[in-house]
Design a protein around this motif. Structure first.
Motif, PDB file in Angstrom:
ATOM      1  N   ALA A   1       0.834  -1.205   0.000  1.00 56.25           N
ATOM      2  CA  ALA A   1       0.000   0.000   0.000  1.00 56.25           C
ATOM      3  C   ALA A   1       0.870   1.257   0.000  1.00 56.25           C
ATOM      4  CB  ALA A   1      -0.936  -0.003   1.206  1.00 56.25           C
ATOM      5  N   GLU A   2       1.964   1.224   0.723  1.00 58.13           N
ATOM      6  CA  GLU A   2       2.874   2.378   0.755  1.00 58.13           C
ATOM      7  C   GLU A   2       3.496   2.600  -0.613  1.00 58.13           C
ATOM      8  OE1 GLU A   2       6.480   4.508   0.809  1.00 58.13           O
ATOM      9  OE2 GLU A   2       6.497   2.327   0.652  1.00 58.13           O
ATOM     10  N   ARG A   3       3.871   1.525  -1.312  1.00 55.08           N
ATOM     11  CA  ARG A   3       4.452   1.665  -2.653  1.00 55.08           C
ATOM     12  C   ARG A   3       3.451   2.247  -3.633  1.00 55.08           C
ATOM     13  NH1 ARG A   3       7.116  -3.800  -4.406  1.00 55.08           N
ATOM     14  NH2 ARG A   3       5.314  -3.563  -5.715  1.00 55.08           N
ATOM     15  N   VAL A   4       2.218   1.748  -3.600  1.00 58.45           N
ATOM     16  CA  VAL A   4       1.184   2.264  -4.500  1.00 58.45           C
ATOM     17  C   VAL A   4       0.899   3.723  -4.183  1.00 58.45           C
ATOM     18  CG1 VAL A   4      -1.254   2.070  -5.123  1.00 58.45           C
ATOM     19  CG2 VAL A   4       0.163   0.017  -4.982  1.00 58.45           C
ATOM     20  N   GLY A   5       0.799   4.056  -2.914  1.00 63.12           N
ATOM     21  CA  GLY A   5       0.571   5.445  -2.514  1.00 63.12           C
ATOM     22  C   GLY A   5       1.700   6.353  -2.948  1.00 63.12           C
ATOM     23  N   SER A   6       2.908   5.854  -2.892  1.00 60.97           N
ATOM     24  CA  SER A   6       4.065   6.633  -3.322  1.00 60.97           C
ATOM     25  C   SER A   6       3.992   6.932  -4.817  1.00 60.97           C
ATOM     26  CB  SER A   6       5.346   5.869  -2.990  1.00 60.97           C
ATOM     27  OG  SER A   6       6.459   6.521  -3.529  1.00 60.97           O
ATOM     28  N   HIS A   7       3.579   5.946  -5.623  1.00 59.87           N
ATOM     29  CA  HIS A   7       3.442   6.178  -7.056  1.00 59.87           C
ATOM     30  C   HIS A   7       2.338   7.187  -7.349  1.00 59.87           C
ATOM     31  CE1 HIS A   7       5.744   2.365  -7.407  1.00 59.87           C
ATOM     32  NE2 HIS A   7       6.325   3.095  -8.336  1.00 59.87           N
ATOM     33  N   TRP A   8       1.243   7.115  -6.625  1.00 53.32           N
ATOM     34  CA  TRP A   8       0.166   8.090  -6.818  1.00 53.32           C
ATOM     35  C   TRP A   8       0.641   9.493  -6.459  1.00 53.32           C
ATOM     36  CZ3 TRP A   8      -4.327   8.156  -9.277  1.00 53.32           C
ATOM     37  CH2 TRP A   8      -4.879   6.928  -9.654  1.00 53.32           C
ATOM     38  N   MET A   9       1.376   9.629  -5.370  1.00 51.63           N
ATOM     39  CA  MET A   9       1.863  10.958  -4.979  1.00 51.63           C
ATOM     40  C   MET A   9       2.835  11.506  -6.020  1.00 51.63           C
ATOM     41  SD  MET A   9       0.273  11.877  -2.341  1.00 51.63           S
ATOM     42  CE  MET A   9       1.217  13.328  -1.976  1.00 51.63           C
ATOM     43  N   GLN A  10       3.677  10.653  -6.555  1.00 48.05           N
ATOM     44  CA  GLN A  10       4.609  11.097  -7.591  1.00 48.05           C
ATOM     45  C   GLN A  10       3.841  11.498  -8.848  1.00 48.05           C
ATOM     46  OE1 GLN A  10       7.739   8.297  -8.384  1.00 48.05           O
ATOM     47  NE2 GLN A  10       8.915   9.742  -9.583  1.00 48.05           N
ATOM     48  N   ALA A  11       2.795  10.758  -9.201  1.00 49.00           N
ATOM     49  CA  ALA A  11       1.983  11.092 -10.371  1.00 49.00           C
ATOM     50  C   ALA A  11       1.272  12.432 -10.175  1.00 49.00           C
ATOM     51  CB  ALA A  11       0.967   9.984 -10.641  1.00 49.00           C
ATOM     52  N   VAL A  12       0.760  12.680  -8.984  1.00 51.09           N
ATOM     53  CA  VAL A  12       0.102  13.960  -8.698  1.00 51.09           C
ATOM     54  C   VAL A  12       1.102  15.101  -8.834  1.00 51.09           C
ATOM     55  CG1 VAL A  12      -0.962  15.350  -6.869  1.00 51.09           C
ATOM     56  CG2 VAL A  12      -1.745  13.023  -7.277  1.00 51.09           C
ATOM     57  N   SER A  13       2.293  14.924  -8.309  1.00 53.25           N
ATOM     58  CA  SER A  13       3.321  15.955  -8.408  1.00 53.25           C
ATOM     59  C   SER A  13       3.679  16.233  -9.871  1.00 53.25           C
ATOM     60  CB  SER A  13       4.563  15.513  -7.631  1.00 53.25           C
ATOM     61  OG  SER A  13       5.591  16.451  -7.767  1.00 53.25           O
ATOM     62  N   LEU A  14       3.838  15.182 -10.671  1.00 45.93           N
ATOM     63  CA  LEU A  14       4.149  15.360 -12.086  1.00 45.93           C
ATOM     64  C   LEU A  14       3.005  16.065 -12.816  1.00 45.93           C
ATOM     65  CD1 LEU A  14       5.802  11.903 -12.809  1.00 45.93           C
ATOM     66  CD2 LEU A  14       6.939  14.133 -12.798  1.00 45.93           C
ATOM     67  N   ALA A  15       1.770  15.730 -12.476  1.00 49.00           N
ATOM     68  CA  ALA A  15       0.619  16.377 -13.109  1.00 49.00           C
ATOM     69  C   ALA A  15       0.554  17.855 -12.738  1.00 49.00           C
ATOM     70  CB  ALA A  15      -0.668  15.664 -12.702  1.00 49.00           C
ATOM     71  N   GLU A  16       0.810  18.169 -11.483  1.00 48.98           N
ATOM     72  CA  GLU A  16       0.805  19.570 -11.057  1.00 48.98           C
ATOM     73  C   GLU A  16       1.900  20.368 -11.774  1.00 48.98           C
ATOM     74  OE1 GLU A  16       1.111  19.162  -6.826  1.00 48.98           O
ATOM     75  OE2 GLU A  16      -1.072  19.156  -6.567  1.00 48.98           O
ATOM     76  N   GLN A  17       3.069  19.761 -11.957  1.00 47.02           N
ATOM     77  CA  GLN A  17       4.150  20.431 -12.686  1.00 47.02           C
ATOM     78  C   GLN A  17       3.739  20.720 -14.131  1.00 47.02           C
ATOM     79  OE1 GLN A  17       7.583  17.905 -12.414  1.00 47.02           O
ATOM     80  NE2 GLN A  17       7.757  18.126 -10.194  1.00 47.02           N
ATOM     81  N   ALA A  18       3.085  19.740 -14.772  1.00 47.63           N
ATOM     82  CA  ALA A  18       2.653  19.933 -16.156  1.00 47.63           C
ATOM     83  C   ALA A  18       1.556  20.993 -16.242  1.00 47.63           C
ATOM     84  CB  ALA A  18       2.163  18.608 -16.750  1.00 47.63           C
ATOM     85  N   LEU A  19       0.646  21.030 -15.262  1.00 41.87           N
ATOM     86  CA  LEU A  19      -0.376  22.078 -15.242  1.00 41.87           C
ATOM     87  C   LEU A  19       0.268  23.459 -15.175  1.00 41.87           C
ATOM     88  CD1 LEU A  19      -3.141  20.724 -12.805  1.00 41.87           C
ATOM     89  CD2 LEU A  19      -3.395  21.189 -15.239  1.00 41.87           C
TER      90      LEU A  19
END
Length: 110
Positions: free
Chosen positions: A35-53
């Motif tokens: 669960a921690e690994r999956v959550g970490s990937h989601w947080m990284q994806a959110v950060s990348l999406a915010e950067q692209a926005l």
């Protein structure tokens, strides 16, 4: 008649109970790690999406890139019915540890 110590059956039951408890604890720890690994990937994806926005907001252009094993694309276009607003949509996809996709969209003033 009084007994000193434990009978073999009592010791075997205690060992079995400890084994069951240890197995359950191990499974819970493995589940928490996944669960921690999956959550970490989601947080990284959110950060990348915010950067692209933010990049799309500043440059007013779309784009595609692939940072750190993720695939990211962003597009900017007019918002429905309002020429003063632009719609930015970002998609981030990944294949590890399981396939996933995150989409963010926002409206910005032109």
């Amino acid at each position: 008649m009084s007994y000193r110590g434990y009978a073999l059956l009592e010791v075997l039951v205690a060992i079995a109970l400890l084994g069951i408890a240890a197995g359950a604890l191990t499974e819970a720890l493995l589940l928490a790690h996944r669960a921690e690994r999956v959550g970490s990937h989601w947080m990284q994806a959110v950060s990348l999406a915010e950067q692209a926005l933010e990049r799309a907001r500043l440059t007013q252009t779309g784009g595609v890139d692939a940072p750190d094993g993720f695939r990211r694309s962003w597009a900017i276009g007019p918002a429905d019915g309002d020429l003063r607003l632009a719609r930015i949509e970002v998609t981030v996809e990944w294949d590890f540890p399981a396939p996933g996709q995150l989409r963010l969209a926002t409206l910005v003033r032109r």
